[in-house]
Design an enzyme around this catalytic site. Sequence first.
Site, short mmCIF file in Angstrom:
data_model
loop_
_atom_site.label_atom_id
_atom_site.label_comp_id
_atom_site.label_asym_id
_atom_site.label_seq_id
_atom_site.Cartn_x
_atom_site.Cartn_y
_atom_site.Cartn_z
N ARG A 18 19.82 37.50 9.74
CA ARG A 18 20.61 36.27 9.62
C ARG A 18 19.72 35.09 9.20
NH1 ARG A 18 20.71 31.09 10.94
NH2 ARG A 18 19.74 31.64 12.90
N ASP A 19 18.84 34.64 10.07
CA ASP A 19 18.03 33.46 9.73
C ASP A 19 17.09 33.78 8.56
OD1 ASP A 19 17.25 30.85 9.99
OD2 ASP A 19 16.40 31.04 11.98
N HIS A 212 9.96 28.12 13.93
CA HIS A 212 9.66 28.34 12.51
C HIS A 212 8.19 27.99 12.29
CE1 HIS A 212 13.76 29.04 10.69
NE2 HIS A 212 14.08 28.70 11.94
N CYS A 243 15.74 27.17 6.17
CA CYS A 243 17.06 26.67 6.54
C CYS A 243 17.65 25.92 5.36
CB CYS A 243 16.96 25.75 7.76
SG CYS A 243 18.56 25.04 8.20
#
Length: 306
Positions: A18-19, A212, A243
């Site tokens: 996902r990320d 992150h 992101c």
Amino acid sequence: MSQDSLPKQVKIVEVGPRDGLQNEKSFVANEVKIELINRLTTAGFANIEAAAFVSPKWVPQMAGSHEVMAGIDRRPGTIYSVLVPNMQGYDRSREAGVDEVVVFSAASEAFAQKNINCSIDESIARFEPIAKAAKADGIRLRGSISCALGCPYQGEVTPSEVVSVAQKMRDLGCDEIDIADTIGVATPGRVKAVFEALQVVLPVERFAGHFHDTYGQSLANIYAALQMGVSIFHSSIAGLGGCPYAKGATGNVATEDVIYLLRGLGIETGVNFEEVARIGAFITHAIDRPNHSRAGKAFLASEGKA
Ligand code: HMG
Ligand code: MG
């Protein structure tokens, strides 16, 4: 605090599918996403963040989430999580049969507006029916707080701003709450200050560190969080990611690097470093991206595969 007092066991939430992939410009085929999740499942991850039922207009890469969830081979005991921003996402997630839904807001108003198009309080109000439905349906509920350690729009974010959102997520009934350094700016002192401030909200076991690696501090931040008793960390295979609403932010801390660190500290994760490093090679080849895991690359080079 001595090394003896670090947690003996850590849950890694693998967020690569996902990320890690959400920011990829060209669409990653559902088959590749499915194979990645299946390999992570086989490797033994206890929790995989597999998809996001968000608006495809906002994050086109997550458009195939239903097909992905339908196509994976699930292992009993593994938690498959998906992001849901509203009831529309929740209904889709329930049809897909997920184990955990993740509602996500931010510690900064500016980021909430950019990411989910509403204020923090509006987001919490949106999450209320999701929380009720998840409890009624027996689905785990996780809350994620972006920009808990700095915001690309607001700059400084105070621990009390994080505490305020964490209290609202606790009151919604979140089983777990993620403290996210979305843009990877934190250093260990700030990490400790935030987890210390959060002690008034819930016991530390209920919080996860989501770091992150933009400024290269994520492993140091994880070590600082471990010293605070945090025992859930999010990471992304090969350090993939970024992101869409945080320009310049790089991927999550690489899973391989986290496992290498924890193995060295004698902390159990339930996954094997070498096997995970090979999954890093698989996905970076499949999507033609660089492998950002230092430990992963070093191991693959030693095997003659990097
Ligand atoms: P909006 O535009 O205000 O909402 O977006 P809307 O209700 O007006 O909907 C717009 C369109 O999207 C409509 O379609 C809806 O049907 C559709 P149209 O009528 O125009 O054809 N739509 C949906 N479609 C499918 N599933 C849904 C859904 N909802 C609406 N669930 C909204 C508001 C919250 C929906 C939008 O802003 C959104 O989806 N945002 C998600 C952004 C996102 O996924 N960001 C990345 C994840 S967060 C993250 O990475 C941070 C994290 O890793 C922690 C960290 O590091 O910080 C978790
Ligand atoms: Mg993230």
